[in-house]
Design a protein around this motif. Structure first.
Motif, mmCIF file in Angstrom:
data_model
loop_
_atom_site.group_PDB
_atom_site.id
_atom_site.type_symbol
_atom_site.label_atom_id
_atom_site.label_comp_id
_atom_site.label_asym_id
_atom_site.label_seq_id
_atom_site.Cartn_x
_atom_site.Cartn_y
_atom_site.Cartn_z
ATOM 1 N N MET A 61 -9.012 46.857 39.241
ATOM 2 C CA MET A 61 -9.708 45.622 39.609
ATOM 3 C C MET A 61 -10.206 45.767 41.051
ATOM 4 O O MET A 61 -9.467 46.211 41.922
ATOM 5 C CB MET A 61 -8.732 44.442 39.504
ATOM 6 C CG MET A 61 -9.268 43.148 40.081
ATOM 7 S SD MET A 61 -8.083 41.801 39.951
ATOM 8 C CE MET A 61 -7.060 42.104 41.386
ATOM 9 N N HIS A 88 -10.957 41.675 34.373
ATOM 10 C CA HIS A 88 -9.973 42.707 34.031
ATOM 11 C C HIS A 88 -8.559 42.148 34.065
ATOM 12 O O HIS A 88 -7.716 42.508 33.247
ATOM 13 C CB HIS A 88 -10.091 43.888 34.999
ATOM 14 C CG HIS A 88 -11.419 44.567 34.913
ATOM 15 N ND1 HIS A 88 -11.880 45.103 33.755
ATOM 16 C CD2 HIS A 88 -12.385 44.764 35.837
ATOM 17 C CE1 HIS A 88 -13.076 45.622 33.955
ATOM 18 N NE2 HIS A 88 -13.409 45.417 35.214
ATOM 19 N N ASP A 120 -10.658 36.968 37.577
ATOM 20 C CA ASP A 120 -11.205 38.305 37.327
ATOM 21 C C ASP A 120 -11.111 38.678 35.838
ATOM 22 O O ASP A 120 -10.093 38.438 35.179
ATOM 23 C CB ASP A 120 -10.422 39.330 38.165
ATOM 24 C CG ASP A 120 -11.005 40.707 38.027
ATOM 25 O OD1 ASP A 120 -11.916 41.030 38.783
ATOM 26 O OD2 ASP A 120 -10.546 41.457 37.131
#
Ligand code: ADP
Length: 440
Positions: free
Chosen positions: A174, A156, A154
């Motif tokens: 997230m 973030h 991910d």
């Protein structure tokens, strides 16, 4: 020649001289002749001494080598070693105690982190995952013991971890697997200098959802308030402009009154809802007699039922539930109020309170207009009304059942609805373990 010759001469009585000579090996010769033997003997002695020294050393050192360092005081050895051994024993005990404390702390940490719903990850300076608890691995769906890049892809997540690794704390949201998480990464300083960053992951789906609901609620409230106000303004404007005939003025003022009353009910319901929210934060649960509570509600609603020509009956027995009385009162009141409002002349409302295998059941049944199947799932939503115009007539705000749902949630009670259009509706609330709540 390595020899010395000794002479001796004696004058005999007859005048002759007797002279004798003897040749003997001198000291050097003697040394030369016995050197080999002497050297052999010396080597032998040295060897013997070495062997004896080795044996002796071994026998002296053996007790040292055989000392059991785990149990120093159990050793049979030189008395001179006793002070050293007792110090060793003391140190062993201290080390054991420290190890036990450390192990207990480690276990405590493991138990806490593995049972935590929040994810916790420790990163080393070079971005390696030193430890990640079960929740973190589940949320990030990666493997511990690898680089932070392998733990989750991910964007973030990477941003916060990289920021913390470079010494700056960062927090981000997230979205993953339909849920929302807060990622808070902090650089580690001080005693844990080895670990360069800590990541804390908290599931905030529920609070995000309630935040969204709150936003929707505000939007709905504004809309709901605007509708009657617009009507009031419209009617007032028409009257003010003299566009209404004198004989129609009472009709228009009546409408204004009705809309204003609706506005007031709406505001009262909104206040009630937020008040309940507020009060529940400090709500103290006490045993509440559901039957007695229903009696009060029946008393209060009897005039309305009579006006609507609906019979209102309460049956059952006294059952105590642990609860917050104002919230329970609103629940019963709103259920009965709806059963009367969405009824027909000559209809009935039956309220039943009874114990049922460790549970308390409250049911409000009516033979009113009923609710179509497609609406049943939505009637507990805030501002949801099956028939807006009918609800408007009855003064409904669409908040009554959301207050009921709110109260049911607060009391861990199960709500169920059975309804058939034109036949009637039964709404039941089942509370857990009523016997536990009975006052002494
Ligand atoms: P309202 O303030 O409009 O009564 P509620 O949240 O109490 O709002 O109820 C939502 C909707 O559910 C109502 O508008 C009504 O259409 C329906 N409803 C609730 N209770 C009953 C009932 N006993 N019989 C028929 N319909 C009902």
């Amino acid at each position: 020649m390595e020899k010395d010759t000794y002479y001796y001469a004696v004058r005999l009585s007859d005048g002759s001289v007797l002279r004798i000579a003897d040749t003997e090996q001198n000291a050097y010769g003697l040394w030369r002749s016995s050197f080999g033997t002497l050297a052999a003997v010396a080597v032998l002695i040295l060897l013997l001494a070495a062997v004896i020294a080795w044996l002796l050393t071994r026998s002296i050192v053996r007790p040292f080598n055989e000392i059991d360092l785990r149990h120093p005081l159990e050793n049979q050895t030189y008395d001179e070693l006793s002070p050293l051994l007792s110090r060793m024993e003391k140190q062993n005990r201290e080390i054991d105690e420290q190890m036990q404390t450390l192990r207990a702390r480690r276990e405590e940490f493991d138990v806490i982190t593995s049972n935590m719903q929040e994810g916790l990850v420790l990163f080393s300076k070079d971005g390696h995952v030193l430890s990640a608890n079960t929740a973190a691995i589940q949320i990030l769906s990666g493997t511990a013991g690898s680089s932070y890049l392998d733990l989750c892809s991910d964007h973030h997540y990477r941003t916060v971890v990289e920021s913390a690794l470079s010494g700056k704390a960062k927090t981000k949201k997230m979205r993953r697997g339909g849920r929302v998480y807060t990622l808070a990464a902090t650089p580690v300083e001080g005693t844990l200098r080895e670990n360069a960053a800590v990541l804390f992951i908290v599931d905030i789906t529920d609070s995000e959802l309630s935040e969204k609901m709150r936003r929707e609620f505000s939007a709905n409230v504004s809309h709901e308030l605007k509708t009657p106000l617009t009507s009031i303004l419209g009617y007032a404007e028409i009257i003010g402009n003299g566009l209404v005939k004198q004989e129609d003025v009472p009709k228009f003022t009546g409408r204004i009154q009705k809309e204003a009353a609706r506005l007031l009910t709406l505001i009262e319901d909104i206040i009630k809802l937020s008040q309940l929210d507020e009060d529940e934060l400090q709500a103290e649960f006490v045993p509440v007699d559901l039957y007695a509570l229903c009696e009060t509600v029946v008393q209060e609603l009897t005039p309305k039922a009579q006006k609507m020509r609906v019979s209102l009956e309460l049956a059952g027995e006294g059952v105590f539930v642990n609860g917050f009385e104002p919230s329970l009162f609103e629940m019963v009141h709103n259920l009965c109020d709806n059963a009367i409002a969405y009824n027909r002349p000559g209809g009935y409302v039956h309220i039943l309170v009874k114990k049922e295998a460790g549970q308390a059941r409250l049911s409000v049944a009516d033979n009113g207009i009923g609710i179509a199947k497609e609406h049943i799932g939505r009637i507990f939503e805030r501002f949801y009304r099956v028939d807006k115009s009918h609800s408007k007539e009855t003064g409904g705000t669409g908040l009554g059942l959301s207050i009921v749902k709110h109260a049911a949630l607060l009391h861990d009670a199960a709500l169920s609805v059975e309804s058939t259009p034109q036949v009637g509706t039964t709404i039941s609330v089942v509370f857990q373990a009523p016997d536990m709540a009975e006052p002494q």
